[in-house]
Every structure is written in C-alpha cells, then in structure tokens.
Write an enzyme that holds these catalytic residues in place. Structure first.
Site, PDB file in Angstrom:
ATOM      1  CG  HIS A 170      -1.940  -0.994   1.089  1.00 47.90           C
ATOM      2  ND1 HIS A 170      -1.923  -2.449   1.507  1.00 47.90           N
ATOM      3  CD2 HIS A 170      -3.357  -1.147   0.562  1.00 47.90           C
ATOM      4  CE1 HIS A 170      -2.923  -3.055   1.257  1.00 47.90           C
ATOM      5  NE2 HIS A 170      -3.690  -2.298   0.781  1.00 47.90           N
ATOM      6  CD  GLU A 234      -8.248  -4.393  -3.225  1.00 51.09           C
ATOM      7  OE1 GLU A 234      -8.544  -3.430  -3.066  1.00 51.09           O
ATOM      8  OE2 GLU A 234      -8.393  -5.473  -2.396  1.00 51.09           O
ATOM      9  CD1 TRP A 239      -8.953   0.704  -3.365  1.00 50.63           C
ATOM     10  CD2 TRP A 239     -11.021   0.677  -4.410  1.00 50.63           C
ATOM     11  NE1 TRP A 239      -9.281  -0.639  -3.665  1.00 50.63           N
ATOM     12  CE2 TRP A 239     -10.440  -0.805  -4.413  1.00 50.63           C
ATOM     13  CE3 TRP A 239     -11.987   1.004  -5.107  1.00 50.63           C
ATOM     14  CZ2 TRP A 239     -10.952  -1.737  -5.118  1.00 50.63           C
ATOM     15  CZ3 TRP A 239     -12.669  -0.305  -5.576  1.00 50.63           C
ATOM     16  CH2 TRP A 239     -12.430  -1.428  -5.609  1.00 50.63           C
ATOM     17  CE1 TYR A 306     -11.629  -8.364   2.462  1.00 54.41           C
ATOM     18  CE2 TYR A 306     -10.691  -7.408   0.425  1.00 54.41           C
ATOM     19  CZ  TYR A 306     -10.487  -7.834   1.698  1.00 54.41           C
ATOM     20  OH  TYR A 306      -9.107  -8.131   2.158  1.00 54.41           O
ATOM     21  CD  GLU A 340      -6.210  -7.667   0.115  1.00 52.51           C
ATOM     22  OE1 GLU A 340      -7.404  -7.038   0.600  1.00 52.51           O
ATOM     23  OE2 GLU A 340      -5.173  -7.125  -0.313  1.00 52.51           O
ATOM     24  CE  LYS A 394     -11.988 -23.646  18.798  1.00 51.74           C
ATOM     25  NZ  LYS A 394     -12.204 -24.184  20.177  1.00 51.74           N
TER      26      LYS A 394
END
Length: 417
Positions: A170, A234, A239, A306, A340, A394
C-alpha cells in the site's frame, strides 16, 4: 476494496506513505495477452531446479524460491493453504481489546496469533505490507526503523516454521508524499514515476528500500526467505492512485514491468515470486487480463474478492470468477490464489464453511492459498475465542481441503522433492 479501504483508514490514520512508479521496457513477445507456447506443468516426475527456474519471472531465483513455487503449484491440485494478513503482527482478544507488535506497545509476544489462539495452529500464509517499510515518514522517533525490524523478525519466524510470506504494498503517493488512497491525495502519479517522469528517481529509491529489506530476510538455515510480492493490487478499482481511473492500461502495465525488472535485474532481488491481483470486477478472462503485464513478469495470478463473499452471497458467484483465474494459471503454468477476502466482523457465524469453503471447493480450482484480512478491534476477519463464528472456524480448519501451519514444514515448502 472499498470495504477494505475503510478498515485501513481506521488503523492507519497516522500514516502518510507514498511513491510509486514504474515503466515499460517491453521485451519481444511480452504482450499482455496469453501466448500459445507449450508449457509442461509440474507432474508426477520431480523437475530439476533449472526447469522450475525456467517457469519463473526470475530465472535466477534462489533455490528456496523456486521450490516454493513448485510446491505451491503441486499442493494446489489437492489443497488450499489458509492465510491471514498481519497474522503475528496484530489482532484482537475480544470485540473491545486489540494487541499489536508495534513500537508503542510492550510485552507482546512475536509468537502470538489470533488464528493459533482459536484453532491451535498458525495460518499457513502470513501477510505483510511494505507500507510500513517503504514510505515517506519522519523517522526521528524511530517508528520507521521499528517497523522494518519487526516485519523482518516475524517473516523469518514464519519461514523457520515452514510458513509462506506474502508482502503487499500500500504504497503512498510518491508525487504528493501522501496517502495511497486517491480520495485522500488526489494527485496523478503513475506517468510521473515511469522512466522519464519527474518522480522516477523517487520511485527507484523506494524500490531500493524494498530490495534492501528483502535481502535482510535470512532464515535459521542461512537462506533468504522467499516472498510472494504483490504490488499495485486492486488496480481495477479507483480507490488507489494506481487504479484504472488514474492511469491508462499501458501505463499500468509499464509500471508493473518496471517494478519487476528493476528489482530483479538492477537491484539483484532473487527471493521474490511476483503476484498480480485485481479485485472482483471481471466476469470474463478478457476483462480479467485487461491490464495484465504479461507472463514474463508474473508468477502468481490472483484476485481480491470481498464483494461476492458477503452474508447473502451465493458461493457460486465467486467460484465462477475464481475459475477464470485458476484456468488461466493451469494453462500458463502460473500459481493462482485468492489473495484477499473476508467478511468483516463475521456477522454470518458460518461464513467460513458456507461461503469461503464452498466457493473454493467448486469448479476444481487450483488455488494455492486464500487469505483473509488483518484483525483490528473495529474490523476483524477471523473470530476470537467466544465469538459466534469460533466453532465454524474450527470446523473449517479441520476440513482436509484446507491446510494450516501445522501441516507445513520447511522441508515441505522449501525443497524440491
């Protein structure tokens, strides 16, 4: 990801990072489109080191780096490694309490991990970031040096236990010396950091910091720690300052190519596997590859997703996009990964088994890893003890398809055998 952007701002508000640039020196045959060259992927016969190196962007990659590529490629046929950003760097004890290996805190063990606290095992993949290492900070208070040191320590410890290290970047705007977010520092930068641009030397200096740090990552075995390096991700969104609205496709490709060639050929970095990953905006291979810099510069094709992994998502939507990435990797002898993903704060308690696992198990994917984002008090992506999603996490860990750190050793990952 814009969701990711908001969580970054919460934990990185005091950062101002910057500078990125790259440029193109295209080699013959290095178009951004798939080629028809015959490729023999790893099979039942163990290849030589020279053969594996021939598959990589860096033909002089260290033996351990080549071995990591080969073993990830081989393991992806039957399993997916689980990864966590900042796995031993920061985390949460509960919804109100967080911890971090940062200069302002004391007494935090470098062995601490939220994933290990809940499952008994470390993740297989550890995410780090060159943000804190190659930025534009006033280091009179020592923060900059500390971040270099702790990232080095945690990376080496991960490698020593057989884990895989990946570094994103970043990178703060190298022209404004401000944020990596376009909204916070809306200054065009890509054209200015390419060769001939006014800030090209700034970018080269930043790459040297990256290179110098990479060369300090030496494991207990005396070998350089291999790193999956994932710059300028990305890029299909708007952004970041390297996003599609802020540079042309050719400028972006030139940036990525220059990054690889300068690190590899001028700075002598030979422990990088080069990863390239857009977000989830594509629905076809042509869209996915629109800004692809070419097979000669990329070892791992990935995707950050996402948006298709929300509470109400159908796992098939993401799985179909994952197939585009996986199919390309199979055909071109690349690694593929879900670089991601995550569901912030896990309001769906069975997200790991019903969304993530189901999306990965469809379509005969060959993803080498899937990584969720970093845990902070305001935005966490793996459950803490007592969280409603703990039991499901788990169960996810116990599925034979998923590999955590307890299934890896240095011999497993860093030897060709």
């Amino acid at each position: 990801m814009q969701t990711l952007a908001s969580s970054y701002k919460l934990r990185l508000a005091f950062f101002t990072v910057a500078a990125i640039l790259l440029a193109a020196s295209c080699k013959k045959g290095d178009s951004g489109t798939p080629d028809d060259t015959d490729i023999t992927p790893p099979g039942s016969e163990v290849p030589s080191l020279a053969t594996v190196r021939s598959w990589l962007a860096d033909k002089n990659a260290t033996e351990e780096t080549a071995a990591l590529f080969y073993n990830l490629k081989k393991m992806a046929k039957t399993n997916v490694l689980f990864g966590h950003q900042d796995a031993t760097k920061r985390g949460v004890t509960d919804a109100n309490t967080q911890w971090a290996n940062e200069q302002q805190f004391s007494g935090v063990s470098s062995l601490k991990s939220d994933v290990k606290d809940v499952t008994g095992a470390y993740p297989a993949v550890y995410g780090f970031d060159y943000l804190q290492i190659s930025g534009f900070f006033d280091d009179t208070w020592g923060w900059f040096s500390y971040e270099k040191q702790i990232a080095r320590q945690l990376s080496i410890e991960a490698y020593n236990r057989g884990g895989v290290c990946t570094y994103s970047w970043h990178y703060g705007n190298p022209v404004s010396k401000g944020s990596f977010y376009w909204s916070d520092s809306p200054v065009e930068a890509v054209s200015k950091i390419l060769p001939g641009g006014s800030e090209h030397e700034t970018f080269k200096n930043s790459l040297k910091i990256v290179a110098d740090h990479a060369k300090t990552l030496v494991g207990a075995d005396g070998k350089l720690v291999p790193v999956i390096f994932r710059p300028f991700h990305e890029f299909d969104g708007d952004w970041f300052w390297w996003g599609k609205a802020h540079c042309t496709a050719e400028q972006y490709k030139a940036l990525y190519k220059f990054t690889v060639t300068y690190l590899r050929d001028e700075l002598g970095v030979h422990n990088f596997i080069y990863a390239w990953s857009p977000g989830e905006s594509y629905t076809s291979e042509a869209q996915y590859l629109e800004r692809y810099p070419g097979d000669a510069y990329v070892d791992l094709v990935g995707t950050d997703n996402y948006g298709d992994m929300k509470v109400s998502s159908n796992p098939t939507t993401a799985a179909n996009k994952f197939k585009i990435v996986s199919d390309y990797a199979k055909r071109q002898n690349k690694l593929a990964a879900l670089t991601e993903t995550g569901l912030q704060n896990l309001p769906k308690s069975d997200w790991y088994t019903q969304i993530l696992l189901k999306s990965l198990k469809q379509n005969k994917l060959e993803f080498c890893y899937a990584m969720v984002w970093a845990n902070t008090k305001d935005a966490y992506w793996t459950p803490y003890k007592g969280h409603a999603a703990e039991s499901d996490f788990k169960t996810f860990k116990s599925d034979p398809y998923m590999l955590f750190g307890d299934k890896l050793t240095a011999t497993t990952m860093y030897k060709i055998k």
